[in-house]
Structures are given as C-alpha cells and as structure tokens.
Design an enzyme around this catalytic site. Sequence first.
Site, PDB file in Angstrom:
ATOM      1  CB  ALA A   1      76.913 101.742  61.008  1.00 48.57           C
TER       2      ALA A   1
ATOM      3  CG  ASP B   1      76.296  96.567  60.859  1.00 47.96           C
ATOM      4  OD1 ASP B   1      76.048  95.484  61.416  1.00 47.96           O
ATOM      5  OD2 ASP B   1      77.046  96.661  59.870  1.00 47.96           O
TER       6      ASP B   1
ATOM      7  N   GLY C   1      83.001  93.910  57.137  1.00 51.31           N
ATOM      8  CA  GLY C   1      82.150  93.405  58.220  1.00 51.31           C
ATOM      9  C   GLY C   1      82.395  94.078  59.557  1.00 51.31           C
ATOM     10  CG  LEU C   2      85.769  94.919  61.193  1.00 46.74           C
ATOM     11  CD1 LEU C   2      87.247  95.277  61.221  1.00 46.74           C
ATOM     12  CD2 LEU C   2      85.409  94.214  62.495  1.00 46.74           C
TER      13      LEU C   2
ATOM     14  CB  SER D   1      83.489 100.936  57.204  1.00 41.82           C
ATOM     15  OG  SER D   1      82.824 100.429  56.084  1.00 41.82           O
TER      16      SER D   1
END
Length: 317
Positions: free
Chosen positions: A110, A152, A105-106, A108
């Site tokens: 994009a 994102d 969810g961080l 990665s």
Amino acid sequence: MPAITGTAPGKIILLGEHAVVYHQPAIAVPVNQVSTKTYIQADPAAPDRRVMIDAPNIQLKEKLQNLPADHPLQMIASAVLHSLDVDHIPAAKIKITSTVPLAAGLGSSASTTVSFARALSTFLGRILTDAEINRIAFEIEKIHHGHPSGIDNTVITYDRSVYFIKGEPFEWIHVSEPITLVIADTGISSSTALVVNDVRSNWQKDPTRYDLLFSKIGACVSKARQAIECGDLSTLGETMVENHSLLQKLDVSCPELDHLVEIAMQAGALGAKLSGGGRGGNMVALAASEESARQISDCLISKRAARTIITTIPVSR
Ligand code: PMV
C-alpha cells in the site's frame, strides 16, 4: 524542471487483524520511521518517449511500457491515467525507493501504491484527492492480497490512526496520551494472502467457532479504542495481550512471534501481540515510556529479533 516526489509511510495494525476481514473493527496506526518515496523526472530527450521505471527494492529496472498489464505498477499507472482522464505519461524517469520491509506486515504494497500514485498524479498536473488515492490503493491491494479489508491503504493514505470496519466509513482515533510502540521483526517473511486464505478455509469448516473468535477480537478492539481515547495505557496493553491469545487460537501466530511477545512482556511491555497477517513478519509491543521502549527494544534484539522500530503516536484530537 525539478523532480516530482510522492511519499507514503508504513503502518502497523495495533489490534483486530484477520477479524477485520469479517467486518469486525480494527485499529491501525501509521509508522513514519519507514516510508516509500517516488521521484519522477521529465526526460523529454528519452528515445521512444519512454518512461523508465527503477524500483531497486524489487530488482526492477524496465520501461513502464514493457510491464505486463497486470503488473501492480502498470495497474497503478493505468488507474491514475484513468482517474485523470489522461491517455499517456510523457517521457520520464521514475524511481521508487522504500525502507518499508517487504512481506513483514508494515504495509509495503500500500505504501508503494500511495507514493507512486501521488507522484504520478502530481507529475500529470492534477493532485488526486486522498479519497481517490485510497480507492486506487484498495484496488491494487486486491491484486496483492486477494480479499483485503482495506485497512492498510486507508491508514497509509491518510497517515492517521484509524478505527476501521470493512465496508463502513472509517473513523479517526483521538489519541489522548502519546502511545510508544516497539515493533520487532521475526525476520520471517510471510504471505498475508496465504494466511488470510487459511483462516477463510478454517472459518468455512467451523463457522461457529471462528465467528466467536472474530467477535471476541472485535470486543478487544472496542475496549482498546476507549482506552486510547481515555489515555488508559494499561487497559490498552491488556487488550493487546488478549488479542494475541485470540490470534493464537486462529492459528496465525508462530513460535518466533510468541517468543518475541513473551520477551517484550518480560522486558516490561504493557502489552504485546503479533501484527498483520502473522506466521512471521512483525510483532508490536506497547511501552510505558520512551526509556522503557529502548529497554524492550534492546531485549528483543538480544533475543533474536531481526530488527526493531520505536515509534510514538502523538496526541491527536
Ligand atoms: O500483513 P498486513 O500488515 O498487510 O495485514 C493484513 C491484515 C489482515 O487483517 C490479516 C488482512 C486485511 O486485509 O485486513
């Protein structure tokens, strides 16, 4: 010739995930404590004029020419070449390294796209604009996530807090008080595409119930935006708590996320919620100060968070 570098941050969704796929607003902020870096070094003496690509995070070391046409890195390279109207990449060594955890969810995927596309376009002699990079990153997100909202790639390309409605021009958020967040990882990797698909099939079965949940999430996001713009952190915290309970009703939370949210609240957070696709990955808590953030982080680590990140969104007008 020195190596060319392209960098991109990670991101966290503060509020509005899932509902944003259904045209409700969402807010996302960049996370600069993690990032992806791409280095490109010309290698004119390389045999076969090859372009070697080394991406240790995904255990890839291969000639770019050998990657299948639908591999995301190949697709990024093709999109950049196409945008620049260039027909090939001169022989080079490309290295992509990232501290953005995968499937958490961080952002990665994009972050990788933005960093690689930026470095490659610079290496080829013309720096693509942010709008062009964002457009390429959105196309690549579709391969990773099926039906992404586009939030994102937008927050990561522009490295700024964004208020985002799918299909509409995005808006910057004006932050009038610094916002300190604690991000905690359940350590469970989760596929956003899978969870997004589950939500879609549940919505198809019961559109009335799901549309109502989505619009309630949208209302939380609008209230949160006002709170951010007025520097009202306690109202922002309340909207995060409400958003988490709506995400539980969407069935995208899991016991580990609920547990970390509860721990953060007990440790003094002003609000806490899961972030991103859910069913694993990260949660995010709002702290009243940096000292409180450190206490929240220590509690989360002592109660089985795999890792935490403390980040502060600076004032921006
Ligand atoms: O898991 P993440 O951080 O990539 O976030 C996904 C956010 C969703 O709203 C669930 C999907 C999307 O495309 O916006």
